[in-house]
Design a protein around this motif. Structure first.
Motif, short mmCIF file in Angstrom:
data_model
loop_
_atom_site.label_atom_id
_atom_site.label_comp_id
_atom_site.label_asym_id
_atom_site.label_seq_id
_atom_site.Cartn_x
_atom_site.Cartn_y
_atom_site.Cartn_z
N LEU A 34 14.30 20.59 72.85
CA LEU A 34 15.15 19.91 73.81
C LEU A 34 16.16 20.87 74.45
CD1 LEU A 34 16.10 16.62 71.91
CD2 LEU A 34 14.42 16.87 73.73
N GLU A 35 16.43 20.60 75.70
CA GLU A 35 17.53 21.23 76.42
C GLU A 35 18.49 20.12 76.83
OE1 GLU A 35 17.83 24.16 80.26
OE2 GLU A 35 16.81 22.24 80.59
N ILE A 36 19.79 20.32 76.64
CA ILE A 36 20.79 19.34 77.05
C ILE A 36 21.64 19.95 78.16
CG2 ILE A 36 22.73 17.89 76.31
CD1 ILE A 36 21.72 18.10 73.46
N ILE A 37 21.77 19.22 79.25
CA ILE A 37 22.64 19.68 80.34
C ILE A 37 23.63 18.57 80.68
CG2 ILE A 37 22.79 20.55 82.68
CD1 ILE A 37 20.04 21.65 82.46
N ILE A 38 24.90 18.87 80.57
CA ILE A 38 25.96 17.95 80.98
C ILE A 38 26.57 18.49 82.26
CG2 ILE A 38 28.24 17.02 80.41
CD1 ILE A 38 25.95 18.03 77.61
N SER A 39 26.66 17.64 83.29
CA SER A 39 27.25 18.07 84.55
C SER A 39 28.34 17.09 84.95
CB SER A 39 26.19 18.14 85.65
OG SER A 39 26.76 18.59 86.86
N ASP A 40 29.58 17.56 84.92
CA ASP A 40 30.71 16.72 85.30
C ASP A 40 31.01 16.90 86.78
OD1 ASP A 40 33.12 15.04 84.40
OD2 ASP A 40 34.01 16.68 85.56
N ASP A 41 31.23 15.77 87.46
CA ASP A 41 31.39 15.79 88.92
C ASP A 41 32.87 15.85 89.32
OD1 ASP A 41 30.43 15.95 91.47
OD2 ASP A 41 30.02 13.81 91.68
N CYS A 42 33.56 16.89 88.83
CA CYS A 42 34.96 17.14 89.19
C CYS A 42 35.89 16.01 88.73
CB CYS A 42 35.10 17.37 90.70
SG CYS A 42 36.65 18.14 91.19
N SER A 43 35.75 15.65 87.45
CA SER A 43 36.65 14.64 86.88
C SER A 43 38.07 15.18 86.76
CB SER A 43 36.17 14.22 85.49
OG SER A 43 34.91 13.59 85.56
N ARG A 44 39.02 14.26 86.64
CA ARG A 44 40.42 14.65 86.55
C ARG A 44 40.74 15.36 85.24
NH1 ARG A 44 40.62 9.46 88.63
NH2 ARG A 44 40.98 8.64 86.53
N ASN A 45 40.13 14.91 84.14
CA ASN A 45 40.53 15.44 82.83
C ASN A 45 39.32 15.75 81.95
OD1 ASN A 45 39.79 12.79 82.63
ND2 ASN A 45 41.42 12.22 81.19
N PHE A 46 38.30 16.35 82.54
CA PHE A 46 37.12 16.74 81.77
C PHE A 46 37.45 17.97 80.92
CE2 PHE A 46 33.05 19.11 81.46
CZ PHE A 46 32.32 18.18 80.73
N ASN A 47 37.22 17.86 79.62
CA ASN A 47 37.52 18.95 78.70
C ASN A 47 36.22 19.68 78.36
OD1 ASN A 47 38.29 20.62 76.55
ND2 ASN A 47 39.88 19.17 75.89
N LYS A 48 35.91 20.67 79.16
CA LYS A 48 34.64 21.39 79.02
C LYS A 48 34.52 22.06 77.65
CE LYS A 48 31.83 25.02 81.17
NZ LYS A 48 31.75 26.03 82.24
N SER A 49 35.57 22.74 77.21
CA SER A 49 35.50 23.45 75.93
C SER A 49 35.30 22.50 74.77
CB SER A 49 36.77 24.29 75.73
OG SER A 49 37.92 23.46 75.71
N SER A 50 35.91 21.31 74.84
CA SER A 50 35.74 20.32 73.78
C SER A 50 34.30 19.83 73.71
CB SER A 50 36.69 19.15 74.02
OG SER A 50 36.49 18.13 73.05
N VAL A 51 33.69 19.60 74.87
CA VAL A 51 32.29 19.16 74.91
C VAL A 51 31.38 20.25 74.36
CG1 VAL A 51 30.39 18.55 76.45
CG2 VAL A 51 32.65 17.56 76.81
#
Length: 308
Positions: A34-51
């Motif tokens: 499996l490959e997992i790709i998460i793409s956030d669409d410029c959210s106000r408080n997306f915590n990339k490092s936490s994800v």
């Protein structure tokens, strides 16, 4: 047995309440590649490092790669999904809404078996619909009587049914990469409707949508198409579906359904329309809608009361 890579795509936008639950349903999958790709669409408080930390700390050996991306500006669902599909590397692409979950750990394995056995380009299946807590089961979709529409002999009827309403959920529909190589990517003239216009186009062009007889998704009520609040972008996309995917093809649907859709389009888009005169001109359509509304109200009441 060779196991083709499967890309699980999760899009996020200002909605992180159920993200870990969603991730866990992917991380527990039994499929070995499996490959997992998460793409956030410029959210106000997306915590990339936490994800990234959560995926790194909880992934097993079957997760061969993962990516967490964030757009610099809001693209909308369709453009974001296209961008993520192009970034992915899997032979098969399995989108998962960030507030839903896979039904169990075998979902992707069953999907791949179905893809390989049938040579399908697109597969859909059942989803179990729950309340917001994902604890109370409400009903299962699509209805069993609709399943025959996914057989080769009923593609014309499937197109007509899709013109009435979308019975195929993007939440439980997966794709072969070959589909996009053959037909191109999703139509970016739409902003939030990534699924409905695509299904209408594919079925109209003769592409069979295969159905797998299993539950794929635990579906949480309250999204763009199920919430009570009016979403302007969604409304604009529905108008464009009528204009672009349905009304130009009167020969493919019944005359009665065409009148219903023409009435819908005029009522939704003509700013100075006289609703009384429009209703008189389409009196047969108004009666049809009254009957449909009564049937829907009765069905909803029975579901809520008896859990049928």
């Amino acid at each position: 047995m060779d196991h083709p890579l499967v890309s699980v795509i999760i899009l996020t936008y200002n909605n992180f309440n159920y993200l870990e639950q969603c991730f866990d349903s992917v991380l527990c999958q039994s499929y070995p590649k499996l490959e997992i790709i998460i793409s956030d669409d410029c959210s106000r408080n997306f915590n990339k490092s936490s994800v990234e930390n959560y995926l790194r700390n909880n992934k097993r050996e079957n997760i061969v790669d993962y990516k967490v991306m964030q757009n610099n500006k809001n693209l909308g669902i369709v453009k974001n999904l296209n961008h993520t599909i192009k970034t992915s590397k899997g032979s098969y692409i399995v989108p998962l809404d960030c507030d839903d979950c896979f039904y169990d750990e075998h979902v992707i394995s069953l999907l791949v078996q179905k893809f390989l056995k049938t040579g399908a380009n697109i597969i859909t299946g059942y989803r179990n619909v729950y309340d917001k807590s994902l604890n109370k089961f409400l009903y299962r979709l699509p209805e069993k009587k609709k399943i025959k529409l996914f057989t080769p002999d009923h593609m014309d009827q499937l197109f007509e049914e899709l013109c009435r309403r979308n019975i195929i959920a993007s939440a439980c529909t997966s794709y072969s990469r070959k589909l996009f190589e053959q037909y191109g990517y999703l139509d970016e003239s739409y902003k939030v409707l990534d699924d409905y216009p695509e299904y209408l186009k594919l079925v109209r062009l003769g592409e069979r949508i295969h159905f797998i007889n299993t539950t794929l998704i635990k579906y949480r009520l309250g999204g763009i198409s199920t919430g009570k609040a009016i979403n302007p972008a969604f409304e604009e996309d529905i108008n464009l579906v009528l204009k672009k995917e349905i009304l130009p093809y009167p020969e493919k649907i019944s005359k009665r359904l065409y009148r219903v859709k023409l009435y819908d389009y005029r009522r939704r888009t003509e700013k100075n329309v006289n609703l009384f005169l429009l209703s008189i001109n389409y009196f047969d359509v108004v009666l049809i809608k009254i009957v449909e509304r009564l049937k829907f109200s009765i069905k909803t009441y029975l579901i809520n009361k008896y859990q049928i």
